[in-house]
Write an enzyme that holds these catalytic residues in place. Structure first.
Site, short mmCIF file in Angstrom:
data_model
loop_
_atom_site.label_atom_id
_atom_site.label_comp_id
_atom_site.label_asym_id
_atom_site.label_seq_id
_atom_site.Cartn_x
_atom_site.Cartn_y
_atom_site.Cartn_z
N ARG A 119 48.69 50.12 38.14
CA ARG A 119 47.98 49.82 39.39
C ARG A 119 46.48 49.63 39.22
O ARG A 119 45.85 50.26 38.36
CB ARG A 119 48.22 50.95 40.41
CG ARG A 119 49.67 51.03 40.83
CD ARG A 119 49.96 52.01 41.95
NE ARG A 119 51.32 51.79 42.42
CZ ARG A 119 52.42 52.28 41.81
NH1 ARG A 119 52.32 53.05 40.75
NH2 ARG A 119 53.61 52.00 42.29
N HIS A 148 51.29 45.89 38.39
CA HIS A 148 51.88 45.09 37.31
C HIS A 148 51.45 43.62 37.34
O HIS A 148 52.27 42.70 37.21
CB HIS A 148 53.40 45.22 37.34
CG HIS A 148 53.90 46.62 37.07
ND1 HIS A 148 53.24 47.48 36.23
CD2 HIS A 148 54.99 47.30 37.54
CE1 HIS A 148 53.91 48.63 36.17
NE2 HIS A 148 54.96 48.56 36.96
N HIS A 222 58.60 47.02 30.61
CA HIS A 222 59.14 47.90 31.64
C HIS A 222 60.65 48.11 31.48
O HIS A 222 61.40 48.05 32.45
CB HIS A 222 58.82 47.33 33.02
CG HIS A 222 58.72 48.37 34.09
ND1 HIS A 222 59.72 49.29 34.33
CD2 HIS A 222 57.75 48.64 34.97
CE1 HIS A 222 59.35 50.07 35.33
NE2 HIS A 222 58.15 49.71 35.74
N ASP A 295 56.03 59.93 37.97
CA ASP A 295 55.58 58.54 37.97
C ASP A 295 54.09 58.58 37.63
O ASP A 295 53.24 58.26 38.46
CB ASP A 295 55.83 57.90 39.35
CG ASP A 295 55.57 56.40 39.35
OD1 ASP A 295 55.18 55.88 38.29
OD2 ASP A 295 55.76 55.78 40.40
N GLU A 360 56.56 53.52 29.54
CA GLU A 360 55.73 52.32 29.37
C GLU A 360 54.45 52.68 28.62
O GLU A 360 53.61 53.39 29.16
CB GLU A 360 55.38 51.74 30.73
CG GLU A 360 56.58 51.41 31.59
CD GLU A 360 56.25 51.50 33.07
OE1 GLU A 360 55.50 50.66 33.58
OE2 GLU A 360 56.72 52.46 33.73
#
Ligand code: GAL
Length: 395
Positions: A119, A148, A222, A295, A360
């Site tokens: 982000r 992304h 991803h 996350d 990632e």
């Protein structure tokens, strides 16, 4: 033949076929008993985008028994088969069998992410005194941001491609030019992503980029894993290790605050293996609340820019074990909090909440707005170059 023996024999034939094993003749075996196998890469059509562009699929068979399908739409992995401890193969990545799945359901399954992974706050950043506006395509907690790359990231392009072989290693090289002003970013960016599948069951990703104006670059992949096989339950029983003593805490919009928080004594401490499900629902933890689970970006111990271990993932029933090695300073561990059973699985069923996880490798989210984070700015004359490896085995 009893059913267990038959299943093992079938599994072995599948392993042998995918691995190009010629000596096995269907005899029940483990990967190590398959004898000499031959690596290969073959090309076939995968379908068309809604705008009519042809999409190519590459079937890579590694000499070590791992096999994968990748496509040029999004330079992404569609399927990845690895053996369990009995040699039985399963496709352990989430994805779709048709291009339309990727176009209609925006979960970034298996794709190359760019120009900037994760982000960017408010869809804005200032570089060399100029403020750039990029599209906001995401709003966790009701707070808009760019995710992304923007509304049409590198996952949404058909890349140029060519197959590669190097001894026992097979690969595909993907190239693409992102024009000056693409999604609002400055500079024409020439990008190359090379996938290698090695004889040692390593999927190695090599990224390169060059620009003609200073621009932020943060490329990643991803891929989502489920070691039970895609469409086969959750990843909550997978045991994760992260070689990281700090993470970058976020606000309600999942934008880093700029702090580095020690993981010790928190549900974010994966310095020794922990089952993902053990602490994912910790009630009184603000970071878990903001992420809807895990996350977040972890700050890897290795900040040298050289390849080092970042993560390890293990699933006990299958015995599947994977190490993630990277030259990047961070890793986003996302445990599939946005997945639901409305998403179809490749095998005909459906996915589920937390039915896959992503690891990632990356620079930290919102780096263009955080001068204290390692720089993501690529300038003319410089070469952006980084590599990540997913190393598969069993235990
Ligand atoms: C992750 C991100 C998640 C989610 C996911 C895609 O990289 O951290 O918040 O957006 O991608 O669904």
């Amino acid at each position: 033949m009893n059913s267990v023996v038959r299943d093992l024999a079938l599994a072995c034939v599948t392993v042998a076929t995918l691995a190009g094993c010629t000596t096995n003749k269907g005899r029940c075996c483990k990967m190590s008993e398959c004898g000499k196998s031959k690596a290969s890469v073959t090309v076939s059509p995968f379908g068309k985008t809604k705008t009519g562009l042809e999409v190519k699929q590459f079937h890579l068979v590694g000499a070590g028994g791992v096999a994968m399908d990748v496509i040029d739409y999004g330079a992404r992995v569609v399927r990845l088969w690895t053996p369990d401890r009995d040699g039985k193969l399963a496709d352990i990545t989430l994805g779709f069998n048709q291009v339309s799945g990727y176009e209609d359901i925006d979960l970034y399954f298996g794709s190359t992410i760019g120009r900037f992974g994760n982000r960017i706050r408010d869809g804005k950043f200032t570089l060399d005194g100029v403020t750039y506006t990029i599209p906001c395509n995401n709003d966790p907690g009701g707070i808009p941001c760019t995710l992304h790359g923007g509304t049409s990231g590198f996952n949404d392009r058909v890349w140029d491609s060519r197959t590669l072989t190097n001894g026992d290693d097979v690969g595909v090289e993907f190239t693409m030019t992102s024009p000056d002003g693409d999604q609002g970013y400055p500079g024409k960016l020439d990008v190359k992503v090379t996938y290698w599948l090695t004889a040692k069951n390593v999927w190695r990703l090599e990224y390169e980029a060059k620009t003609d104006k200073a621009t932020p670059v943060n490329l990643t992949n991803h891929v989502y894993f489920n070691f039970h096989g895609e469409g086969n339950g959750t990843i909550l029983d997978h045991e994760l290790t992260l070689f990281a003593d700090y993470m970058t805490p976020v606000n309600a919009g999942l934008i880093p605050t700029g702090d580095l928080a020690p993981v010790k004594g928190t549900p974010f401490d994966f310095t020794s293996p922990w089952k993902i499900g053990d602490r994912v629902n910790t009630k009184d933890n603000e970071q878990i609340k903001f992420g809807g689970g895990y996350d977040h970006n972890w700050v890897l111990r290795n900040q040298s820019g050289k390849l080092a271990a970042a993560a390890a993932l293990y699933e006990k029933t299958s015995g599947r074990y994977m190490e993630v090695w990277t030259e990047e300073p961070g890793i986003q561990f996302y445990c599939g909090n946005f997945l639901t059973d409305s998403v179809p699985s490749k095998s005909g069923g459906h996915l589920t909440f937390r039915g896959g996880l992503a690891l990632e490798t990356q620079h930290y989210p919102d780096s263009p707005n955080k001068s204290s984070f390692p720089s993501v700015i690529l300038r003319p004359g410089q070469l952006y170059k980084t590599a990540t490896e997913y190393r598969f085995s069993t235990r």
